[in-house]
Design a protein around this motif. Structure first.
Motif, PDB file in Angstrom:
ATOM      1  N   MET A 141     -41.870  48.472  44.543  1.00 29.47           N
ATOM      2  CA  MET A 141     -40.907  49.476  44.961  1.00 29.47           C
ATOM      3  C   MET A 141     -40.497  50.375  43.793  1.00 29.47           C
ATOM      4  O   MET A 141     -40.494  51.608  43.895  1.00 29.47           O
ATOM      5  CB  MET A 141     -39.693  48.725  45.494  1.00 29.47           C
ATOM      6  N   VAL A 142     -40.156  49.733  42.659  1.00 31.18           N
ATOM      7  CA  VAL A 142     -39.690  50.491  41.490  1.00 31.18           C
ATOM      8  C   VAL A 142     -40.814  51.407  40.998  1.00 31.18           C
ATOM      9  O   VAL A 142     -40.591  52.587  40.695  1.00 31.18           O
ATOM     10  CB  VAL A 142     -39.245  49.525  40.365  1.00 31.18           C
ATOM     11  N   ARG A 143     -42.026  50.879  40.965  1.00 29.05           N
ATOM     12  CA  ARG A 143     -43.159  51.691  40.506  1.00 29.05           C
ATOM     13  C   ARG A 143     -43.281  52.946  41.366  1.00 29.05           C
ATOM     14  O   ARG A 143     -43.349  54.060  40.860  1.00 29.05           O
ATOM     15  CB  ARG A 143     -44.449  50.875  40.612  1.00 29.05           C
ATOM     16  N   ASN A 144     -43.268  52.758  42.683  1.00 27.81           N
ATOM     17  CA  ASN A 144     -43.438  53.900  43.580  1.00 27.81           C
ATOM     18  C   ASN A 144     -42.312  54.905  43.440  1.00 27.81           C
ATOM     19  O   ASN A 144     -42.555  56.118  43.425  1.00 27.81           O
ATOM     20  CB  ASN A 144     -43.546  53.424  45.034  1.00 27.81           C
ATOM     21  N   SER A 145     -41.059  54.403  43.344  1.00 31.41           N
ATOM     22  CA  SER A 145     -39.949  55.365  43.248  1.00 31.41           C
ATOM     23  C   SER A 145     -40.027  56.161  41.957  1.00 31.41           C
ATOM     24  O   SER A 145     -39.781  57.363  41.947  1.00 31.41           O
ATOM     25  CB  SER A 145     -38.572  54.691  43.303  1.00 31.41           C
ATOM     26  N   ILE A 146     -40.367  55.467  40.866  1.00 30.54           N
ATOM     27  CA  ILE A 146     -40.454  56.187  39.592  1.00 30.54           C
ATOM     28  C   ILE A 146     -41.511  57.283  39.694  1.00 30.54           C
ATOM     29  O   ILE A 146     -41.278  58.440  39.319  1.00 30.54           O
ATOM     30  CB  ILE A 146     -40.797  55.230  38.428  1.00 30.54           C
ATOM     31  N   LEU A 147     -42.647  56.929  40.246  1.00 26.74           N
ATOM     32  CA  LEU A 147     -43.728  57.904  40.349  1.00 26.74           C
ATOM     33  C   LEU A 147     -43.344  59.073  41.250  1.00 26.74           C
ATOM     34  O   LEU A 147     -43.775  60.195  41.044  1.00 26.74           O
ATOM     35  CB  LEU A 147     -45.006  57.230  40.856  1.00 26.74           C
ATOM     36  N   GLU A 148     -42.495  58.787  42.247  1.00 29.83           N
ATOM     37  CA  GLU A 148     -42.035  59.863  43.127  1.00 29.83           C
ATOM     38  C   GLU A 148     -41.079  60.780  42.390  1.00 29.83           C
ATOM     39  O   GLU A 148     -41.234  62.009  42.402  1.00 29.83           O
ATOM     40  CB  GLU A 148     -41.291  59.255  44.315  1.00 29.83           C
ATOM     41  N   VAL A 149     -40.095  60.139  41.722  1.00 31.22           N
ATOM     42  CA  VAL A 149     -39.055  60.933  41.060  1.00 31.22           C
ATOM     43  C   VAL A 149     -39.647  61.762  39.923  1.00 31.22           C
ATOM     44  O   VAL A 149     -39.231  62.899  39.686  1.00 31.22           O
ATOM     45  CB  VAL A 149     -37.932  60.003  40.532  1.00 31.22           C
ATOM     46  N   ILE A 150     -40.635  61.187  39.273  1.00 27.56           N
ATOM     47  CA  ILE A 150     -41.215  61.860  38.111  1.00 27.56           C
ATOM     48  C   ILE A 150     -41.866  63.184  38.500  1.00 27.56           C
ATOM     49  O   ILE A 150     -42.043  64.090  37.692  1.00 27.56           O
ATOM     50  CB  ILE A 150     -42.216  60.893  37.407  1.00 27.56           C
ATOM     51  N   GLU A 151     -42.199  63.331  39.781  1.00 27.13           N
ATOM     52  CA  GLU A 151     -42.792  64.575  40.270  1.00 27.13           C
ATOM     53  C   GLU A 151     -41.725  65.623  40.595  1.00 27.13           C
ATOM     54  O   GLU A 151     -42.042  66.776  40.868  1.00 27.13           O
ATOM     55  CB  GLU A 151     -43.601  64.301  41.545  1.00 27.13           C
ATOM     56  N   ASP A 152     -40.433  65.192  40.618  1.00 29.87           N
ATOM     57  CA  ASP A 152     -39.359  66.123  41.014  1.00 29.87           C
ATOM     58  C   ASP A 152     -39.246  67.281  40.030  1.00 29.87           C
ATOM     59  O   ASP A 152     -39.512  67.118  38.842  1.00 29.87           O
ATOM     60  CB  ASP A 152     -38.014  65.369  41.068  1.00 29.87           C
TER      61      ASP A 152
END
Lengths: 308, 551
Positions: free
Chosen positions: A191-202
């Motif tokens: 979960m943490v991996r996916n959220s970080i990767l999502e936010v990093i694209e913001d």
């Protein structure tokens, strides 16, 4: 904030009443007369009648229901059918052990899960990432029962490092907490991996980088704070889920606990014990969810403004 | 997702490493040794002191340790150390003095008079006397006690008279042959009247008896600590010593999970573990680091029962066909790996009045099964299961106990064998309450059950409407001829006549296929090499009074 908490507490009342009612209905709908079961192999009618009277099972169902609601509200859970002990005493004697197990394994799951998640995201698509993802897949899919026995064989029988069974000391909680916490750790890491990767694209990350903020600061100060928000909800769910997992873990590691007690009580149709345990679980669930929601407001100012 | 060649190799290496670790662990439980010592051999003079940790197979349900109130095997095994009995049953089924010095039967043979020892004290310091015995028997039959087995054990009990301080007379309404055997069991163990009054409803968690060990600490649902009774000087005849027990402390940990129980023994966290599963038993026997003791449990063997109230199982020919369709010998060898043998009688072979005349009276004969069922009009349908008048030859088997003693593994093999001759067996695993309810209503075809006891009168409980379970006997047998024999045997005090009656009864049950005996169970205790002289009572539960640890 205070108003928000009070609102939530008021909302909890129908939830608790609902679960009390549901539990009552399910127990009485299930076949099996507890008096008959207590009478054991000897099905002498005079003893069954005696037991029914003693346990109050010969009263009309609605009388039983309202007595039960009224008693529960006063905090009186009655006496266990099986051994006549006050249910509250039994719950209190088993609760600390389960709480210890749940807390330690949740802490383990949080630390391991978040660390692995961050590492996985930072080293995205590199060896570390693949290894972590495989390991967390194992964690999520490994049966607790099997893992428990495996841990005992390695750390207790072979290495003589840790005790296999019992409770009381911290050493005794390590293996069961690990067995119980691995699933949560696996879920969190992914979960943490996916959220970080999502936010990093913001876009705000691009802005930060354009402003010359170091990559380290971008990650730990800005990305992580946003990325951890969805994980908070999951931590609540994981913690509550520990109660369910405790049934298996407590059996394998021969530990005291609520999980084992509830399963035994259901088998024996020990109605007061089942009812009280479900109530405790419902209250527990409500409290944990409330705490999660409150902690949201500390991490995310937008939530704080809405609820204020 | 793109992996470089190197990463691929690394991932594969790591996977291999993980597998190796797992494989290594899998083998660990079967570590082999050389010597096959299966006896607690003589190891010199016993030394007093020390703590023995026993990993108990199962859980003392709700920590109930009231002799009169629980019939569950794990509790019974523990209680033997806490409670003494009036008499002791020796391995040859004769009786020796224990709390009673002597006893006699009245002229009408309906009353027993016991002369009691005068130097016995309960753990709470109160004296053991005639009043205490009266209190115990009256308590065991009182419905308020919720006695599970104690009440059955007293049969036609009427009253107990206190003759003087140390003499009691126990009266029955008719002659009652199993009495001495029953009184020797923990179910009629002597509890402290003062403690029962003091603790009331919590006495089961605060047991007080006269036994060699008394309760120390209870960790609810997990552990019991028993400590040595320093005043103890009234060991039963047949014991290896007198005076207090050697062990200072007996710590009992509930470890229901087989693999965990084995692990705590192998890692030295427990000195003793009981009920060892077959595959581990073979390994432990071969391991020089451990002693393995195997004792036949005196009981009604685990048997399959036909529900006599349901068609077509009330037809003896169908029952015979089913029995002939089951190859028990190979099924037992497959499942128990040679650690258990086939049973031929409802009674285990070392039970009193076991008859060997029933041995080999039936055999696996699928041709006979097929022929009989064909003749009865059961014809194989498209799916291979036989059908008659639109009804399938299908049996429902209710289970709530799980794979205890590998019973479900055995049933799986039997199911396959039955299928070969066109009989379907459906296993329904349900909660205990549902099974109990359905059993009471008679909603099942085939059932499995065992009952440890030690006296042949157990047959009355299992096959008679007059037994303590009444119309709820598992086989739903209601056969006047059999009941008459069982009643006679229950009242017959002449041992040769009684033996003849039980011979007839066993033969009758087998001839009529009211049940199919399966396997003979040995109760197993594995202990580390330093533990010596664990002995066994009737029906086979461990006695720690003589046990000692080599320091």
């Amino acid at each position: 904030m205070v108003k928000y908490i009070i609102n939530r507490l008021i909302l909890a009342v129908p939830v608790i009443l609902g679960s009390l009612t549901l539990v009552f209905l399910i127990i009485h709908w299930l076949p099996g007369d507890p008096a008959r079961m207590l009478a054991g192999d000897d099905h002498a009618e005079d003893r069954i009648q005696y037991l029914q009277e003693q346990l109050g099972l010969n009263r009309p169902l609605w009388v039983q229901y309202f007595t039960y609601l009224w008693d529960s509200m006063r905090g009186d859970f009655g006496h266990s059918f099986a051994n006549q002990q006050p249910v509250m005493d039994r719950l209190l004697s088993q609760l600390p052990s389960t709480a210890e197990l749940a807390v330690v394994s949740t802490i383990f799951a949080i630390i391991t899960g978040i660390t692995l998640g961050i590492l996985s995201a930072v080293y995205r698509n590199r060896l570390v990432d693949y290894v972590i993802r495989i390991v967390s897949l194992f964690g999520v899919s490994m049966p607790k029962f099997w893992l428990g026995i495996l841990l005992i064989l390695i750390f207790s029988v072979h290495l003589h490092l840790l005790p296999a069974i019992g409770n009381g000391s911290f050493k005794q909680v390590i293996l069961p907490a690990f067995a119980l916490g691995v699933t949560g750790a696996g879920i969190l890491a992914r979960m943490v991996r996916n959220s970080i990767l999502e936010v990093i694209e913001d876009p705000f990350v691009t802005t930060l980088r354009a402003k010359g903020v170091t990559e380290r600061k971008v990650l730990y100060l800005h990305v992580l704070r946003n990325a951890l928000l969805p994980s908070l909800t999951i931590i609540g769910v994981i913690f509550v889920g520990m109660l369910e997992g405790a049934v298996v873990t407590e059996t394998v590691f021969a530990r005291q606990g609520i999980g084992k007690m509830v399963v035994d009580a259901i088998g024996q149709k020990d109605i007061p014990v089942i009812q009280a345990s479900i109530l405790i679980c419902a209250v527990f669930n409500i409290v944990v969810n409330l705490l999660v929601d409150i902690s949201y407001s500390f991490v995310d100012p937008r939530v704080r403004q809405q609820s204020a | 997702m793109k992996l470089s060649k190197r990463s691929y190799q690394s991932v594969i290496l790591i996977l291999i490493a993980i597998m190796l670790v797992l494989a290594g662990c899998g083998n660990s439980s079967s570590s082999s040794g050389s010597s096959a010592d299966t006896n607690s051999a003589d190891a010199g003079t016993p030394t007093a002191g020390g703590e023995l940790v026993w990993a108990l197979a199962g859980v003392v349900t709700n920590d109930i340790l009231d002799a009169h109130r629980t019939g569950f095997a794990p509790s019974t095994r523990v209680m033997r150390s806490i409670y003494d009995s009036l008499v002791v049953e020796l391995p040859d089924h004769t009786f020796g003095p224990w709390l009673a010095e002597s006893w006699s039967l009245s002229d009408d043979k309906k009353s027993y008079t016991f002369k009691l020892r005068q130097d016995v004290k309960f753990h709470d310091g109160t004296p053991f006397n005639a009043e205490a015995v009266k209190f115990n028997f009256d308590r065991a039959v009182d419905p308020a006690t919720q006695s599970y087995l104690g009440k059955n054990a007293l049969g036609p009990y009427v009253s107990t008279d206190v003759i003087d301080e140390y003499t009691v007379k126990v009266n029955f309404s008719s002659t009652f042959a199993p009495f001495l055997s029953n009184v020797a069991k923990v179910d009629l163990g002597i509890v402290s009247p003062a403690a029962v009054k003091k603790y009331g409803e919590t006495f089961p968690q605060n047991p007080v008896g006269t036994g060699p060990f008394k309760l120390g600490k209870v960790v609810p649902g997990t552990e019991l600590d028993l400590v040595r009774n320093e005043d103890y000087n009234w060991a039963p005849s047949g014991s290896k010593h007198q005076g207090p027990a050697y062990l200072e402390k007996l710590t009992i940990k509930y470890v229901a999970e087989d693999a965990t129980r084995l692990s705590v023994l192998q890692s030295g966290q427990a000195d003793v573990a009981d009920i060892i599963p077959p595959q581990n038993l073979l390994a432990l026997r071969a391991d020089s680091g451990f002693n393995v003791q195997e004792t036949e449990l005196l009981q009604h063997n685990y048997s399959y029962y036909f529900n006599q109230n349901k068609e077509p199982w009330n037809d003896i020919n169908v029952r015979k066909a089913v029995r002939a369709a089951i190859d028990l010998d190979s099924a037992i060898k497959t499942v128990y790996l040679g650690t258990a043998k086939q049973a031929w009688s409802p009674l285990s072979p070392h039970s009193l009045y076991y008859t060997s005349t029933v041995e080999n009276t039936w055999k696996y004969d699928p041709d006979f099964a097929n022929k009989t069922l064909d003749e009865l009009g059961w014809v194989k349908g498209d799916d291979g299961i036989r059908v008659k008048d639109g009804k399938r030859l299908s049996m429902e088997f209710l289970d709530a106990q799980g794979n205890r003693e590998k019973r479900l593994d055995l049933l799986a093999v039997v199911t396959q064998q039955l299928k070969q001759v066109g009989i379907e067996l459906k296993l329904l695993t349900l909660p205990a309450g549902t099974v109990s309810e359905r059993s009471l209503k008679g909603e099942y075809d085939f059932a499995g059950s065992s009952q440890f006891y030690g006296d042949p009168s157990i047959l009355r409980q299992m096959y008679s409407t007059k037994g303590p379970s009444g119309v709820n006997n598992v086989a739903r047998t209601s056969d006047p001829a059999l009941e008459d024999l069982l009643e006679q045997a229950n009242a017959e005090l002449d041992s040769s006549k009684r033996q003849e009656l039980y011979k007839k009864i066993q033969e009758y049950i087998i001839e009529n296929v009211y049940s199919i005996p399966t396997y003979v169970l040995d109760y197993t205790v594995a202990s580390s090499k330093k533990v010596h002289d664990i002995t066994f009572d009737s029906p086979a539960w461990p006695v720690f009074y003589d046990a000692w640890i080599k320091q």
